[in-house]
Enzyme design. Structure first.
Site, PDB file in Angstrom:
ATOM      1  N   GLU A 332       0.802  -1.236   0.000  1.00  0.00           N
ATOM      2  CA  GLU A 332       0.000   0.000   0.000  1.00  0.00           C
ATOM      3  C   GLU A 332       0.834   1.286   0.000  1.00  0.00           C
ATOM      4  O   GLU A 332       0.510   2.231   0.715  1.00  0.00           O
ATOM      5  CB  GLU A 332      -0.917   0.008   1.240  1.00  0.00           C
TER       6      GLU A 332
HETATM    7  C1  TNX Z   1      -4.399  -3.920   4.778  1.00  0.00           C
HETATM    8  S1  TNX Z   1      -3.125  -6.056   3.662  1.00  0.00           S
HETATM    9  C2  TNX Z   1      -3.104  -3.736   5.222  1.00  0.00           C
HETATM   10  C3  TNX Z   1      -2.897  -3.272   6.579  1.00  0.00           C
HETATM   11  C4  TNX Z   1      -4.169  -3.132   7.324  1.00  0.00           C
HETATM   12  C5  TNX Z   1      -5.093  -4.271   6.993  1.00  0.00           C
HETATM   13  C6  TNX Z   1      -6.341  -4.320   7.800  1.00  0.00           C
HETATM   14  C7  TNX Z   1      -1.869  -5.254   3.924  1.00  0.00           C
HETATM   15  C8  TNX Z   1      -0.630  -5.805   3.466  1.00  0.00           C
HETATM   16  N1  TNX Z   1      -1.979  -4.083   4.547  1.00  0.00           N
HETATM   17  O1  TNX Z   1      -2.170  -2.075   6.560  1.00  0.00           O
HETATM   18  O2  TNX Z   1      -3.880  -3.117   8.668  1.00  0.00           O
HETATM   19  O3  TNX Z   1      -5.405  -4.165   5.639  1.00  0.00           O
HETATM   20  O4  TNX Z   1      -7.072  -5.484   7.600  1.00  0.00           O
END
Ligand code: TNX
Length: 520
Positions: A332
């Protein structure tokens, strides 16, 4: 004998007919092969001793753990006896024997054979890890009150028969996000205890994020003294000193669990950016962040100081991590351009190698073509992912954590107060009914390293809340990672799962009583 066996299996099946037969089956993860010997049973008494070969230090480690597990509830001394010569004969010792003489062809590195008859219990394996896994099975075959921390009356019977077992995947992991809410050393140790019971052998610690930095780094002290102060919601955070982190690593190792530290880069870095002006492109540190948005922070990709920082962190984290893996996040990074992301990863991946570790990263980092042998952790929910197919073709291993199946921070249903729901609700059945090898049909089976159940903690402020989300889903993920696909059977699993509840009650675990499971 029948009534004693029923004590062991009392909560075990809804179909009472097979009660005395079925208790040897009441194990999670389901073993490869179970052969009950009806009529036989072993009874632990004040005379029981534990036998190991004289020089086997890995057997000694398991024997000590076994004694620690059995002593509080039984009150028995359970002396450890070192047999004078290397053990070669039959199981005539009359106690519990831990033998490092299993057949490697049959049991592999982590498998075991457990034999229980009227006179003795024997666990055979090729390594201490295998003995440890056999011990966890033995533990589950004892009455649930064995988990009590005070003396109970027993009787401590174990159903007779033979179990032969080995893991489907070498890598069976859980993740705990200690960044969104800080979870202290004692909580992490308790979570490790839960993992060990279900033969989960890796714990990934998400040690940094926008909301907090949780691991002491000597060369950048403000990461913790400033960046560790906060957490989601504005309550005080915290961090592990190097000594505390070492304590976690050692505690885990004694329970067959390897710690995988994650420093999330180049996004999810507000806590670091907030700690040092010079890490920011504009030279100004942002305030601490205590919300739950993602994707707004990025290290400054063109600044040399960024790479001094990252190298210092990787060097120090690698030095305190005996396990093979170092997770560099990569998820992300919405505030980093694609070109910058690749530039960043192409400088950081060699640093992971330089300090002797194998890189792990979330799905997105596949686009930076990590070196052969690196691990890509798939967290997306689609059953088709060309980047994973390509990563596998490039010699990467894929660790399966599809959010709609493996994320145990997802709500069970619309009434669940805790947790998130961006990947949908995830019932106990949902989290159990999928296969890590076929979820991505185009990725060859050999490329699948294993499975991980992440626990993000935006909404989970303490371990009690973490446990409520993990139980009962964590044992299911452990089973699909350990047991052969032919043993995955929801109808049988829900019965075995129900039989675990009295154990959780003894352990003080507050679990979700899903209506999908026939709880006692
Ligand atoms: C996505 S999935 C994220 C996290 C969040 C999570 C909550 C991923 C690699 N990153 O930053 O905490 O969703 O479910």
């Amino acid at each position: 004998a029948a009534s004693a066996i029923m004590t062991a299996g009392m909560f075990s099946t809804a179909s009472g007919a097979q009660l005395s037969e079925s208790s040897l089956y009441d194990v999670i993860p389901a073993p490869v092969s179970v052969e009950p010997a009806s009529g036989e049973q072993y009874r632990l008494t004040g005379h029981t001793s534990i036998h190991i070969d004289k020089q086997a230090s890995s057997a000694k480690r398991v024997a000590n753990r076994l004694r620690e597990l059995l002593r509080p509830a039984t009150g028995f001394a359970l002396p450890i006896k070192h047999d004078a010569a290397k053990y070669e004969g039959e199981d005539e010792t009359g106690g519990i024997s831990l033998r490092l003489d299993g057949s490697r062809a049959e049991l592999g590195r982590a498998g075991y054979r457990l034999r229980i008859d009227d006179d003795s219990v024997t666990i055979r394996a090729t390594t201490g890890d295998g003995l440890f896994n056999g011990m966890q099975t033995l533990r589950q075959l004892l009455p649930a009150t064995i988990e009590s921390d005070s003396e109970r009356s027993g009787p401590w019977t174990i159903p007779g028969g033979e179990i032969t077992d080995r893991p489907r995947f070498e890598h069976r992991a859980a993740m705990l996000d200690v960044a969104r809410h800080f979870h202290g050393v004692d909580s992490v140790k308790r979570y490790i205890d839960h993992l060990a019971l279900y033969k989960v052998n890796y714990l990934h610690l998400h040690l940094s994020d926008d909301q907090g930095w949780r691991i002491q780094i000597d060369s950048w002290p403000r990461l913790t003294t400033h960046g560790g102060d906060t957490e989601v919601g504005g309550t005080p955070g915290g961090y592990y000193t190097k000594q505390e982190y070492g304590e976690i690593v050692d505690y885990a190792a004694a329970r067959n669990v390897t710690i995988v530290p994650e420093i999330d880069l180049p996004g999810h870095t507000n806590a670091a950016l907030s700690s040092y002006d010079k890490l920011n492109c504009d030279g100004t540190a942002p305030p601490p962040y205590t919300g739950i948005e993602v994707g707004f922070s990025s290290l400054c990709i063109d600044e040399p100081v960024t790479y001094r920082f990252v190298e210092d962190v990787i060097r120090e984290v690698a030095a305190m991590t005996p396990g093979p893996y170092l997770h560099i996040g990569g998820d992300e990074a919405h505030s980093t351009s694609e070109a910058d992301y690749k530039k960043f990863m192409s400088r950081v991946l060699p640093l992971v190698e330089k300090y002797g570790k194998t890189a792990v990263g979330w799905s997105e980092y596949a686009k930076a073509t990590p070196p052969k042998g690196s691990v890509v952790q798939y967290w997306h929910t689609e059953n088709s992912a060309p980047e994973m197919v390509e990563a596998a073709a490039n010699g990467n291993k894929i660790l399966m954590s599809p959010a709609n199946k493996a994320y145990i921070d997802m709500k069970y249903n619309e009434d669940t107060e805790l947790g998130l729901d961006w990947a949908g609700y995830s019932t106990v059945r949902d989290s159990y009914r999928w296969d890590p090898a076929t979820f991505l049909p185009d990725v060859p089976d050999e490329a699948i390293l294993g499975v991980e159940a992440p626990m993000w903690t935006e909404t989970l402020a303490n371990l009690d809340q973490v446990e409520f989300m993990a139980f009962p889903r964590l044992p299911g993920i452990a089973e699909i990672g350990w047991s052969p696909a032919s043993k995955h059977d929801w109808q049988a699993y829900r019965q075995r799962l129900a039989a675990q509840a009295p154990r959780w009650e003894q352990l003080g675990i507050d679990y979700y009583r899903s209506p999908q499971v026939p709880w006692p």
